[in-house]
Write a protein that holds these residues in place. Structure first.
Motif, PDB file in Angstrom:
ATOM      1  N   THR A 116      -2.545  12.187 -28.445  1.00 41.60           N
ATOM      2  CA  THR A 116      -2.862  11.217 -27.399  1.00 41.60           C
ATOM      3  C   THR A 116      -2.797   9.812 -27.984  1.00 41.60           C
ATOM      4  N   SER A 176       1.262  27.814 -17.599  1.00 39.46           N
ATOM      5  CA  SER A 176       0.561  26.891 -16.701  1.00 39.46           C
ATOM      6  C   SER A 176       1.388  26.402 -15.522  1.00 39.46           C
ATOM      7  N   ASP A 183      -5.199   9.734 -30.761  1.00 33.74           N
ATOM      8  CA  ASP A 183      -5.136  10.812 -31.753  1.00 33.74           C
ATOM      9  C   ASP A 183      -3.694  11.001 -32.202  1.00 33.74           C
ATOM     10  N   SER A 233       5.916  14.168 -23.172  1.00 37.39           N
ATOM     11  CA  SER A 233       5.496  15.421 -22.562  1.00 37.39           C
ATOM     12  C   SER A 233       6.060  16.598 -23.336  1.00 37.39           C
ATOM     13  N   GLY A 234       5.184  17.459 -23.820  1.00 44.51           N
ATOM     14  CA  GLY A 234       5.645  18.648 -24.523  1.00 44.51           C
ATOM     15  C   GLY A 234       6.449  19.565 -23.620  1.00 44.51           C
ATOM     16  N   ARG A 235       6.102  19.600 -22.354  1.00 46.19           N
ATOM     17  CA  ARG A 235       6.855  20.436 -21.416  1.00 46.19           C
ATOM     18  C   ARG A 235       8.297  19.953 -21.313  1.00 46.19           C
ATOM     19  N   TRP A 272       1.834  19.236 -35.161  1.00 49.17           N
ATOM     20  CA  TRP A 272       0.472  19.656 -35.500  1.00 49.17           C
ATOM     21  C   TRP A 272      -0.103  18.688 -36.528  1.00 49.17           C
ATOM     22  N   ASP A 318       2.577  16.284 -26.488  1.00 46.70           N
ATOM     23  CA  ASP A 318       1.209  16.695 -26.146  1.00 46.70           C
ATOM     24  C   ASP A 318       1.010  18.205 -26.221  1.00 46.70           C
ATOM     25  N   GLU A 319       1.979  18.915 -26.809  1.00 43.23           N
ATOM     26  CA  GLU A 319       1.800  20.322 -27.147  1.00 43.23           C
ATOM     27  C   GLU A 319       2.825  20.697 -28.219  1.00 43.23           C
ATOM     28  N   TYR A 340       0.142  20.741 -30.331  1.00 35.52           N
ATOM     29  CA  TYR A 340      -1.043  19.920 -30.570  1.00 35.52           C
ATOM     30  C   TYR A 340      -1.044  18.816 -29.525  1.00 35.52           C
ATOM     31  N   ARG A 341      -2.204  18.519 -28.978  1.00 38.63           N
ATOM     32  CA  ARG A 341      -2.262  17.508 -27.924  1.00 38.63           C
ATOM     33  C   ARG A 341      -2.474  16.121 -28.532  1.00 38.63           C
ATOM     34  N   TRP A 348      -1.233  30.912 -21.377  1.00 43.16           N
ATOM     35  CA  TRP A 348      -0.614  29.608 -21.608  1.00 43.16           C
ATOM     36  C   TRP A 348       0.434  29.273 -20.564  1.00 43.16           C
TER      37      TRP A 348
END
Length: 240
Positions: free
Chosen positions: A197, A33, A200, A213-215, A138, A191-192, A194-195, A31
């Motif tokens: 969008t 990245s 979604d 941005s989850g980051r 989530w 987006d993390e 769970y991603r 994970w």
């Protein structure tokens, strides 16, 4: 100490070490990245690391987090004679302290990017308005940020009050109908992990949705310098 061999089991700490001490990392999770060009041995996931593989790399230090990694895996690494540093991050000041501690343990002085990140958050103006929001992480089942979370603290500093900040759990499961009612002003969808969008997540709520941005929301590392601007922009975009 110079020449320290490090394995990181936390994506944000992987980025912090890789940017500050190129060459120190010998292993990281699947994970991890960032940086995109990182070329090290992959040692499984954050929740299911390859302990034997890590031991075989003969690291001087494994860096982990009390929330992201499992205690039995860390105990097994210690039993194999490996030093394990476990971080605990519940708010922004804690993130800065733990980053400094991790980098010192890896043999680095305080990097400029860490000072710049602290300055970026210190310069943040007081919010003109405050919004009450839910922050799902989530779905199936729906889970949200609860009490004492790093991401919740970042949003609070940006004027977003977590509707579940006083919940007894840190990541409670909440029925969707209750979430819809609690999201009085806003729903924040990272987006993390769970991603979420545009297609979604936002359709489940009547309130405006900020896709972030989850980051920038959940990572504590070099991304912290960009986070105030990136998150503020995403929050503003929800009302355009």
């Amino acid at each position: 100490m110079p020449g320290t061999r490090v394995v990181s089991l936390v994506p944000s700490l992987t980025e912090a070490v890789a940017v500050t001490l190129p060459g120190a990392l010998v292993g990281a999770t699947e994970w991890c990245s960032h940086p995109a060009e990182l070329d090290v041995v992959r040692v499984g996931g954050t929740k299911n690391p390859d302990v034997r593989g890590i031991v075989a790399l003969a690291p001087d230090l494994v860096i982990a987090n009390e929330e992201e990694n499992r205690a039995p895996d860390l105990a097994e690494l210690r039993a194999a004679g490996i030093e394990v540093l476990v971080t605990e991050v519940r708010d922004l000041p804690g993130a800065f302290r733990e980053l400094a501690r991790v980098l010192a343990a890896c043999g680095s002085g305080r990097p400029r990017w860490l000072d710049e990140a602290e300055e970026a958050w210190a310069r943040l103006p007081a919010p003109e308005v405050r919004l009450r929001a839910v922050i799902p992480i989530w779905r199936r089942p729906w889970m949200v940020l609860g009490r004492d979370t790093f991401a919740g603290d970042l949003l609070r500093r940006l004027g977003v009050d977590n509707a579940y900040a006083t919940h007894t759990e840190r990541y409670p499961r909440i029925p969707l109908e209750e979430l819809r009612a609690a999201a009085r002003d806003l729903v924040v969808l990272p987006d993390e992990p769970y991603r979420f969008t545009h297609e979604d997540g936002p359709e489940s709520f009547p309130a405006p949705a900020a896709l972030v941005s989850g980051r920038h929301l959940t990572w504590y590392g070099p991304s912290l310098g960009e986070a105030p601007g990136a998150l503020s922009g995403a929050l503003r975009a929800a009302f355009r």
